[in-house]
Write a protein that holds these residues in place. Structure first.
Motif, PDB file in Angstrom:
ATOM      1  N   LEU A  41     -12.708   9.625 -15.260  1.00  0.00           N
ATOM      2  CA  LEU A  41     -12.376  10.880 -15.940  1.00  0.00           C
ATOM      3  C   LEU A  41     -11.034  10.805 -16.648  1.00  0.00           C
ATOM      4  CD1 LEU A  41     -13.494  13.479 -13.226  1.00  0.00           C
ATOM      5  CD2 LEU A  41     -14.751  12.723 -15.256  1.00  0.00           C
ATOM      6  N   GLY A  42     -10.342   9.677 -16.489  1.00  0.00           N
ATOM      7  CA  GLY A  42      -9.065   9.495 -17.168  1.00  0.00           C
ATOM      8  C   GLY A  42      -8.004  10.460 -16.679  1.00  0.00           C
ATOM      9  N   THR A  43      -7.402  11.182 -17.646  1.00  0.00           N
ATOM     10  CA  THR A  43      -6.330  12.119 -17.323  1.00  0.00           C
ATOM     11  C   THR A  43      -6.787  13.194 -16.349  1.00  0.00           C
ATOM     12  OG1 THR A  43      -5.445  11.775 -19.551  1.00  0.00           O
ATOM     13  CG2 THR A  43      -4.593  13.660 -18.316  1.00  0.00           C
ATOM     14  N   TRP A  44      -8.077  13.480 -16.331  1.00  0.00           N
ATOM     15  CA  TRP A  44      -8.610  14.548 -15.480  1.00  0.00           C
ATOM     16  C   TRP A  44      -9.181  14.026 -14.156  1.00  0.00           C
ATOM     17  CZ3 TRP A  44      -7.428  19.296 -17.046  1.00  0.00           C
ATOM     18  CH2 TRP A  44      -7.105  19.466 -18.392  1.00  0.00           C
ATOM     19  N   SER A  45      -8.806  12.823 -13.772  1.00  0.00           N
ATOM     20  CA  SER A  45      -9.351  12.235 -12.548  1.00  0.00           C
ATOM     21  C   SER A  45      -8.949  12.997 -11.288  1.00  0.00           C
ATOM     22  CB  SER A  45      -8.899  10.777 -12.419  1.00  0.00           C
ATOM     23  OG  SER A  45      -7.481  10.692 -12.352  1.00  0.00           O
ATOM     24  N   PHE A  46      -7.947  13.859 -11.416  1.00  0.00           N
ATOM     25  CA  PHE A  46      -7.500  14.642 -10.256  1.00  0.00           C
ATOM     26  C   PHE A  46      -8.399  15.847  -9.983  1.00  0.00           C
ATOM     27  CE2 PHE A  46      -5.659  16.744 -13.888  1.00  0.00           C
ATOM     28  CZ  PHE A  46      -5.781  18.097 -13.579  1.00  0.00           C
ATOM     29  N   VAL A  47      -9.234  16.226 -10.973  1.00  0.00           N
ATOM     30  CA  VAL A  47      -9.984  17.480 -10.863  1.00  0.00           C
ATOM     31  C   VAL A  47     -10.929  17.522  -9.655  1.00  0.00           C
ATOM     32  CG1 VAL A  47     -11.705  18.949 -11.984  1.00  0.00           C
ATOM     33  CG2 VAL A  47      -9.769  18.067 -13.300  1.00  0.00           C
ATOM     34  N   PRO A  48     -11.807  16.519  -9.439  1.00  0.00           N
ATOM     35  CA  PRO A  48     -12.681  16.601  -8.257  1.00  0.00           C
ATOM     36  C   PRO A  48     -11.895  16.712  -6.951  1.00  0.00           C
ATOM     37  CG  PRO A  48     -13.476  14.935  -9.767  1.00  0.00           C
ATOM     38  CD  PRO A  48     -12.127  15.338 -10.262  1.00  0.00           C
ATOM     39  N   ALA A  49     -10.805  15.943  -6.841  1.00  0.00           N
ATOM     40  CA  ALA A  49      -9.987  16.001  -5.627  1.00  0.00           C
ATOM     41  C   ALA A  49      -9.342  17.367  -5.469  1.00  0.00           C
ATOM     42  CB  ALA A  49      -8.925  14.908  -5.649  1.00  0.00           C
ATOM     43  N   ALA A  50      -8.841  17.922  -6.559  1.00  0.00           N
ATOM     44  CA  ALA A  50      -8.181  19.226  -6.492  1.00  0.00           C
ATOM     45  C   ALA A  50      -9.173  20.328  -6.132  1.00  0.00           C
ATOM     46  CB  ALA A  50      -7.502  19.540  -7.834  1.00  0.00           C
ATOM     47  N   VAL A  51     -10.337  20.292  -6.781  1.00  0.00           N
ATOM     48  CA  VAL A  51     -11.354  21.312  -6.508  1.00  0.00           C
ATOM     49  C   VAL A  51     -11.841  21.218  -5.063  1.00  0.00           C
ATOM     50  CG1 VAL A  51     -13.691  22.081  -7.058  1.00  0.00           C
ATOM     51  CG2 VAL A  51     -12.104  21.496  -8.900  1.00  0.00           C
ATOM     52  N   GLY A  52     -12.151  20.006  -4.617  1.00  0.00           N
ATOM     53  CA  GLY A  52     -12.608  19.823  -3.245  1.00  0.00           C
ATOM     54  C   GLY A  52     -11.558  20.227  -2.230  1.00  0.00           C
ATOM     55  N   PHE A  53     -10.297  19.881  -2.500  1.00  0.00           N
ATOM     56  CA  PHE A  53      -9.199  20.212  -1.585  1.00  0.00           C
ATOM     57  C   PHE A  53      -9.070  21.715  -1.403  1.00  0.00           C
ATOM     58  CE2 PHE A  53      -4.750  20.877  -0.427  1.00  0.00           C
ATOM     59  CZ  PHE A  53      -4.558  19.917   0.556  1.00  0.00           C
ATOM     60  N   VAL A  54      -9.100  22.447  -2.518  1.00  0.00           N
ATOM     61  CA  VAL A  54      -8.971  23.907  -2.464  1.00  0.00           C
ATOM     62  C   VAL A  54     -10.176  24.527  -1.750  1.00  0.00           C
ATOM     63  CG1 VAL A  54      -8.909  26.012  -3.845  1.00  0.00           C
ATOM     64  CG2 VAL A  54      -7.494  24.059  -4.494  1.00  0.00           C
ATOM     65  N   LEU A  55     -11.360  24.012  -2.033  1.00  0.00           N
ATOM     66  CA  LEU A  55     -12.562  24.548  -1.389  1.00  0.00           C
ATOM     67  C   LEU A  55     -12.536  24.300   0.127  1.00  0.00           C
ATOM     68  CD1 LEU A  55     -15.399  23.566  -3.902  1.00  0.00           C
ATOM     69  CD2 LEU A  55     -14.443  25.842  -3.480  1.00  0.00           C
TER      70      LEU A  55
END
Length: 269
Positions: free
Chosen positions: A72-86
């Motif tokens: 996902l490049g620059t957005w590679s943090f998104v799955p981790a961030a979404v999962g962490f918050v959930l």
């Protein structure tokens, strides 16, 4: 080890969390040796448990989640961030609705929906909250290995289970000893203490199965387990370890637990 490596990931997760449950029972069994233990020692042990959980959340869960989202490049943090918050949000919802009582707290401070449950049951429920994300983390870790994640290894999943097991020892003690102190029989205090770990095999099997059958959710599942564990550490484990005025000792327990889990994950993973 060869026999273990050849087993299905779900069965591996189940066996690993039988071990972590067993260590919980070992901790609870200390109640047979003495009616009470030093509060300082219990606080250090709780701090140690929190340190293990924090280190495991990053090295065993968040880092692999980010790595496998690298496309996902620059957005590679998104799955981790979404999962962490959930994961944190899920534990918050459970915390709001499930009746439980923190260690050393009076009955008037029981949380969750109103209930007629006894103090002993509420204490066990509180520790069980800790064990849900721990079991889930172990299950997801073994599922990640079976799913072929480059950053996941069987040794790493085993090291996570070992670390969770080590920190379960003080959790079992933290339930059984206060119950014995309040007049409960040794056997009953032990049974309540070990019961808090029973949820881990269930959570592990669910976590491993979710990853195996829904491969795309793996980074979210890893981060979900991490968010749930960090919520428990910040909301319950560390405050409880600091509540009796042994903050410095409890903090050193956190540092010790964090260091041990980091070393296990890096050395074995």
């Amino acid at each position: 080890m060869q026999w273990f490596a050849e087993q299905n990931a779900i069965f591996q997760a189940f066996l690993a969390t039988l071990f972590t449950w067993g260590v919980t029972a070992m901790g609870a069994a200390l109640v047979f040796l003495a009616k009470d233990f030093s509060k300082k020692m219990l606080d250090v042990m709780l701090g140690f448990a929190g340190g293990v959980m924090m280190a495991a959340s990053y090295w065993s869960l968040l880092a692999p989640a980010i790595e496998m989202s690298g496309d996902l490049g620059t957005w590679s943090f998104v799955p981790a961030a979404v999962g962490f918050v959930l994961g944190a949000a899920f534990l918050r919802l459970v915390d709001v609705f499930l009746p439980h009582l923190h260690l050393n707290a009076p009955m008037s401070e029981a949380e969750g929906v109103k209930t007629s449950w006894q103090r002993s049951t509420l204490l066990v429920t509180a520790i069980t909250l800790h064990n849900i994300p721990e079991g889930l983390a172990v299950g997801v870790a073994f599922g990640a290995v079976a799913a072929g994640l480059d950053s996941a290894s069987l040794a790493g999943a085993v090291s996570l289970a070992l670390g969770i097991g080590i920190q379960n020892f003080p959790e079992g003690t933290a339930v059984s000893v206060p119950l014995r102190r309040e007049g409960m029989s040794r056997m009953k205090a032990f049974l309540y203490g070990q019961a808090s770990g029973m949820v881990e095999p269930v959570a592990a099997v669910l976590g491993a199965a979710a990853v195996l059958f829904m491969r795309p959710v793996l980074p979210y599942a890893l981060a979900f387990a991490a968010g749930a564990m960090i919520f428990v550490v910040v909301e319950e484990v560390i405050p409880e370890s600091q509540a009796s005025g042994n903050g410095d000792l409890a903090t050193m327990g956190v540092v010790s637990g964090f260091t041990l889990m980091m070393a296990l994950d890096v050395a074995l993973g």
